[in-house]
Design a protein around this motif. Sequence first.
Motif, mmCIF file in Angstrom:
data_model
loop_
_atom_site.group_PDB
_atom_site.id
_atom_site.type_symbol
_atom_site.label_atom_id
_atom_site.label_comp_id
_atom_site.label_asym_id
_atom_site.label_seq_id
_atom_site.Cartn_x
_atom_site.Cartn_y
_atom_site.Cartn_z
ATOM 1 N N LEU A 150 0.867 -1.177 0.000
ATOM 2 C CA LEU A 150 0.000 0.000 0.000
ATOM 3 C C LEU A 150 0.905 1.228 0.000
ATOM 4 N N ARG A 151 0.611 2.172 -0.884
ATOM 5 C CA ARG A 151 1.470 3.341 -1.034
ATOM 6 C C ARG A 151 0.645 4.618 -0.913
ATOM 7 N N GLN A 152 1.233 5.600 -0.296
ATOM 8 C CA GLN A 152 0.568 6.893 -0.223
ATOM 9 C C GLN A 152 0.444 7.450 -1.639
ATOM 10 N N TYR A 153 -0.752 7.911 -1.976
ATOM 11 C CA TYR A 153 -0.967 8.493 -3.295
ATOM 12 C C TYR A 153 -0.453 9.924 -3.312
ATOM 13 N N VAL A 154 0.484 10.183 -4.217
ATOM 14 C CA VAL A 154 1.016 11.526 -4.420
ATOM 15 C C VAL A 154 0.687 11.927 -5.850
ATOM 16 N N PRO A 155 -0.094 12.969 -6.067
ATOM 17 C CA PRO A 155 -0.463 13.352 -7.436
ATOM 18 C C PRO A 155 0.778 13.687 -8.272
ATOM 19 N N LEU A 156 0.859 13.075 -9.428
ATOM 20 C CA LEU A 156 1.973 13.313 -10.338
ATOM 21 C C LEU A 156 1.540 14.234 -11.470
ATOM 22 N N GLU A 157 2.503 14.905 -12.048
ATOM 23 C CA GLU A 157 2.219 15.725 -13.225
ATOM 24 C C GLU A 157 1.697 14.795 -14.323
ATOM 25 N N THR A 158 0.499 15.046 -14.799
ATOM 26 C CA THR A 158 -0.180 14.127 -15.709
ATOM 27 C C THR A 158 -0.379 14.782 -17.074
ATOM 28 N N PHE A 159 0.024 14.055 -18.121
ATOM 29 C CA PHE A 159 -0.100 14.575 -19.485
ATOM 30 C C PHE A 159 -1.476 14.274 -20.085
ATOM 31 N N GLU A 160 -1.981 13.075 -19.831
ATOM 32 C CA GLU A 160 -3.306 12.694 -20.306
ATOM 33 C C GLU A 160 -3.733 11.423 -19.589
ATOM 34 N N LEU A 161 -4.980 11.004 -19.817
ATOM 35 C CA LEU A 161 -5.493 9.762 -19.254
ATOM 36 C C LEU A 161 -5.648 8.730 -20.358
ATOM 37 N N SER A 162 -5.353 7.483 -20.022
ATOM 38 C CA SER A 162 -5.585 6.412 -20.994
ATOM 39 C C SER A 162 -7.084 6.178 -21.141
ATOM 40 N N VAL A 163 -7.464 5.319 -22.077
ATOM 41 C CA VAL A 163 -8.884 5.039 -22.290
ATOM 42 C C VAL A 163 -9.507 4.378 -21.071
ATOM 43 N N THR A 164 -8.679 3.771 -20.200
ATOM 44 C CA THR A 164 -9.198 3.139 -18.985
ATOM 45 C C THR A 164 -9.055 4.050 -17.766
ATOM 46 N N GLY A 165 -8.599 5.285 -17.986
ATOM 47 C CA GLY A 165 -8.487 6.232 -16.882
ATOM 48 C C GLY A 165 -7.155 6.244 -16.168
#
Length: 270
Positions: A150-165
């Motif tokens: 289990l890992r702490q979620y840290v928002p990453l710089e995101t370029f786009e989302l795949s078709v599955t999110g």
Amino acid sequence: MHPVVLYRPGLSDESEEAVCRQHFPVYRYRTEVPPDSLVVGRYAFLPFYDEMEADVTRLGSRLVNSWAQHRYVADFQYYDDLKDVTFASWFRFEDVPYALRSSPLVVKGRTNSRKFEWHQKMFAPDFQAAVRIGAELAMDGLIGQQGLVLRQYVPLETFELSVTGTPLTNEWRIFYYQGKRLAWGYYWGNLDDWSKVDTAQPDFEAHGLPFADAVARRLVNKVPFVVIDVAKTQDGRWMVVELNDGSQSGLNGVVRPEELYANLAKALTP
């Protein structure tokens, strides 16, 4: 020892093996490996890595990464060594701090994840959802036997989302041998808009690569042939996403095989 490659076809693009053959003697079967060889595996050691090491040793050679060194990476044993540069992680549900149980978590196996089922089998908006995902992954034929992280979620710089999110982030893959950088490339080969990678690359080269190089130097006495995946957070920090055994790590269609195998051959030549 003379470096050779034990290559399993079918798990990579055929052109990769062709490039590999330009720089190394390549064998398909362990029984073909001549004595006094330093054996670099490409997709060839799993699922019986320990047996491969025993057989190659009996033949008078050795693997570039031992079974113990592979386990250091595959079992997430590296976490204690790198906890200051990666996401906070726990190996038991009861160890997740109560202060974080209303915050998002990421649930995965020690080695693999179901990242392309992001919302169903990896990203948990809170601890209760993490328990549900963990129960599903425990029944997963690939993930369940690895044990969960289990890992702490840290928002990453995101370029786009795949078709599955799945978030396709500012993430990069770098190959190293004994701390020496061999080759690198953007991680997500399925990205649609590559102009975002071109825009991000100068910052990665100026800050992300030196960060990864510093991490690689910390691993020299732990595992020789290693891959470090790093990503940039939304608040501008570079962090280690995970390590992988260089023997098994794919090029994702973006790491140049010519660069990898040419530099690896140089690094392994006495």
